[in-house]
Design a protein around this motif. Structure first.
Motif, PDB file in Angstrom:
ATOM      1  N   PHE A 225     -23.531 -41.549  46.746  1.00 33.02           N
ATOM      2  CA  PHE A 225     -24.874 -41.001  46.935  1.00 33.02           C
ATOM      3  C   PHE A 225     -25.481 -40.625  45.585  1.00 33.02           C
ATOM      4  N   LEU A 226     -24.723 -39.889  44.764  1.00 29.24           N
ATOM      5  CA  LEU A 226     -25.229 -39.472  43.458  1.00 29.24           C
ATOM      6  C   LEU A 226     -25.526 -40.678  42.567  1.00 29.24           C
ATOM      7  N   PHE A 227     -24.676 -41.705  42.629  1.00 30.54           N
ATOM      8  CA  PHE A 227     -24.911 -42.922  41.868  1.00 30.54           C
ATOM      9  C   PHE A 227     -26.207 -43.597  42.334  1.00 30.54           C
ATOM     10  N   ALA A 228     -26.387 -43.706  43.645  1.00 35.88           N
ATOM     11  CA  ALA A 228     -27.591 -44.354  44.184  1.00 35.88           C
ATOM     12  C   ALA A 228     -28.850 -43.601  43.785  1.00 35.88           C
ATOM     13  N   VAL A 229     -28.797 -42.270  43.827  1.00 38.44           N
ATOM     14  CA  VAL A 229     -29.951 -41.459  43.439  1.00 38.44           C
ATOM     15  C   VAL A 229     -30.253 -41.651  41.949  1.00 38.44           C
ATOM     16  N   GLN A 230     -29.202 -41.653  41.134  1.00 38.32           N
ATOM     17  CA  GLN A 230     -29.390 -41.787  39.691  1.00 38.32           C
ATOM     18  C   GLN A 230     -29.879 -43.187  39.310  1.00 38.32           C
ATOM     19  N   GLU A 231     -29.297 -44.210  39.889  1.00 37.53           N
ATOM     20  CA  GLU A 231     -29.630 -45.580  39.513  1.00 37.53           C
ATOM     21  C   GLU A 231     -30.885 -46.117  40.184  1.00 37.53           C
ATOM     22  N   THR A 232     -31.232 -45.533  41.320  1.00 35.87           N
ATOM     23  CA  THR A 232     -32.394 -46.007  42.075  1.00 35.87           C
ATOM     24  C   THR A 232     -33.209 -44.808  42.551  1.00 35.87           C
ATOM     25  N   PRO A 233     -34.047 -44.241  41.683  1.00 35.12           N
ATOM     26  CA  PRO A 233     -34.826 -43.063  42.086  1.00 35.12           C
ATOM     27  C   PRO A 233     -35.649 -43.291  43.360  1.00 35.12           C
ATOM     28  N   MET A 234     -36.051 -44.531  43.605  1.00 34.41           N
ATOM     29  CA  MET A 234     -36.819 -44.818  44.822  1.00 34.41           C
ATOM     30  C   MET A 234     -35.972 -44.525  46.068  1.00 34.41           C
ATOM     31  N   PHE A 235     -34.657 -44.721  45.990  1.00 32.28           N
ATOM     32  CA  PHE A 235     -33.767 -44.387  47.099  1.00 32.28           C
ATOM     33  C   PHE A 235     -33.896 -42.904  47.430  1.00 32.28           C
ATOM     34  N   ALA A 236     -33.875 -42.050  46.412  1.00 30.31           N
ATOM     35  CA  ALA A 236     -34.009 -40.611  46.637  1.00 30.31           C
ATOM     36  C   ALA A 236     -35.338 -40.297  47.316  1.00 30.31           C
ATOM     37  N   LEU A 237     -36.405 -40.940  46.876  1.00 30.83           N
ATOM     38  CA  LEU A 237     -37.715 -40.712  47.495  1.00 30.83           C
ATOM     39  C   LEU A 237     -37.737 -41.179  48.950  1.00 30.83           C
ATOM     40  N   LEU A 238     -37.109 -42.319  49.230  1.00 29.23           N
ATOM     41  CA  LEU A 238     -37.075 -42.810  50.607  1.00 29.23           C
ATOM     42  C   LEU A 238     -36.269 -41.890  51.516  1.00 29.23           C
ATOM     43  N   VAL A 239     -35.163 -41.360  51.008  1.00 31.95           N
ATOM     44  CA  VAL A 239     -34.366 -40.418  51.793  1.00 31.95           C
ATOM     45  C   VAL A 239     -35.184 -39.152  52.057  1.00 31.95           C
ATOM     46  N   MET A 240     -35.850 -38.635  51.021  1.00 35.30           N
ATOM     47  CA  MET A 240     -36.671 -37.435  51.213  1.00 35.30           C
ATOM     48  C   MET A 240     -37.819 -37.713  52.181  1.00 35.30           C
ATOM     49  N   ARG A 241     -38.433 -38.891  52.092  1.00 38.43           N
ATOM     50  CA  ARG A 241     -39.529 -39.241  53.009  1.00 38.43           C
ATOM     51  C   ARG A 241     -39.023 -39.300  54.445  1.00 38.43           C
ATOM     52  N   SER A 242     -37.865 -39.915  54.647  1.00 34.99           N
ATOM     53  CA  SER A 242     -37.293 -40.009  55.992  1.00 34.99           C
ATOM     54  C   SER A 242     -37.058 -38.620  56.571  1.00 34.99           C
ATOM     55  N   TYR A 243     -36.428 -37.754  55.788  1.00 37.35           N
ATOM     56  CA  TYR A 243     -36.153 -36.397  56.265  1.00 37.35           C
ATOM     57  C   TYR A 243     -37.435 -35.604  56.469  1.00 37.35           C
ATOM     58  N   SER A 244     -38.406 -35.762  55.580  1.00 29.53           N
ATOM     59  CA  SER A 244     -39.675 -35.051  55.707  1.00 29.53           C
ATOM     60  C   SER A 244     -40.417 -35.463  56.972  1.00 29.53           C
ATOM     61  N   GLU A 245     -40.472 -36.763  57.240  1.00 35.78           N
ATOM     62  CA  GLU A 245     -41.147 -37.240  58.457  1.00 35.78           C
ATOM     63  C   GLU A 245     -40.456 -36.726  59.701  1.00 35.78           C
ATOM     64  N   ARG A 246     -39.122 -36.708  59.687  1.00 36.89           N
ATOM     65  CA  ARG A 246     -38.377 -36.212  60.848  1.00 36.89           C
ATOM     66  C   ARG A 246     -38.572 -34.714  61.021  1.00 36.89           C
ATOM     67  N   LEU A 247     -38.617 -33.959  59.921  1.00 39.01           N
ATOM     68  CA  LEU A 247     -38.849 -32.515  60.002  1.00 39.01           C
ATOM     69  C   LEU A 247     -40.246 -32.230  60.535  1.00 39.01           C
ATOM     70  N   ARG A 248     -41.226 -32.982  60.097  1.00 43.17           N
ATOM     71  CA  ARG A 248     -42.595 -32.804  60.604  1.00 43.17           C
ATOM     72  C   ARG A 248     -42.667 -33.073  62.107  1.00 43.17           C
ATOM     73  N   ALA A 249     -41.997 -34.121  62.548  1.00 47.77           N
ATOM     74  CA  ALA A 249     -41.987 -34.437  63.986  1.00 47.77           C
ATOM     75  C   ALA A 249     -41.302 -33.316  64.763  1.00 47.77           C
TER      76      ALA A 249
END
Length: 123
Positions: free
Chosen positions: A94-118
């Motif tokens: 997970f830490l490697f994916a976040v570090q090497e692919t910042p867009m992955f971190a944004l997509l994970v945060m977007r997924s969680y944010s959308e689910r929290l809003r719902a």
């Protein structure tokens, strides 16, 4: 742009995909957690205090919290609603994916944010 679950699949070290049958518990609330999951196929129900709080599906990720909170425990129970194929990442992956692919971190945060809003709208 890849969905978060596909990114998990790319970065996982093991070529194995976890398969869960309908009704099978993936993890339980309160237990230690050492990986996160991405749904490649199927649906997963998330329970808190024995109540379904959401149903997530292909493309969604879950279980990240146990990798980033100090106690590394699960805050919910995840049960396969249908037969599922799940990719997974441990904390180092997970830490490697976040570090090497910042867009992955944004997509994970977007997924969680959308689910929290719902979830907030449903209360």
């Amino acid at each position: 742009m890849l969905e978060p679950a596909e990114t998990v699949k790319i970065f996982q070290k093991q070529p194995t995909i976890h398969t869960f049958s309908s009704g099978q518990t993936i993890f339980a609330e309160g237990e230690p957690g050492d990986c996160m999951y991405g749904i490649l196929n199927g649906e997963v129900e998330i329970f808190v205090d024995g109540k379904v709080v959401e149903t997530i599906q292909k493309g969604d990720v879950f279980g990240v919290g146990a990798l980033i909170v100090p106690e590394h425990t699960r805050a919910s129970t995840a049960v396969a609603k249908t037969d599922c194929q799940l990719a997974f990442l441990d904390q180092n992956g997970f830490l490697f994916a976040v570090q090497e692919t910042p867009m992955f971190a944004l997509l994970v945060m977007r997924s969680y944010s959308e689910r929290l809003r719902a979830l907030k709208r449903s209360i």
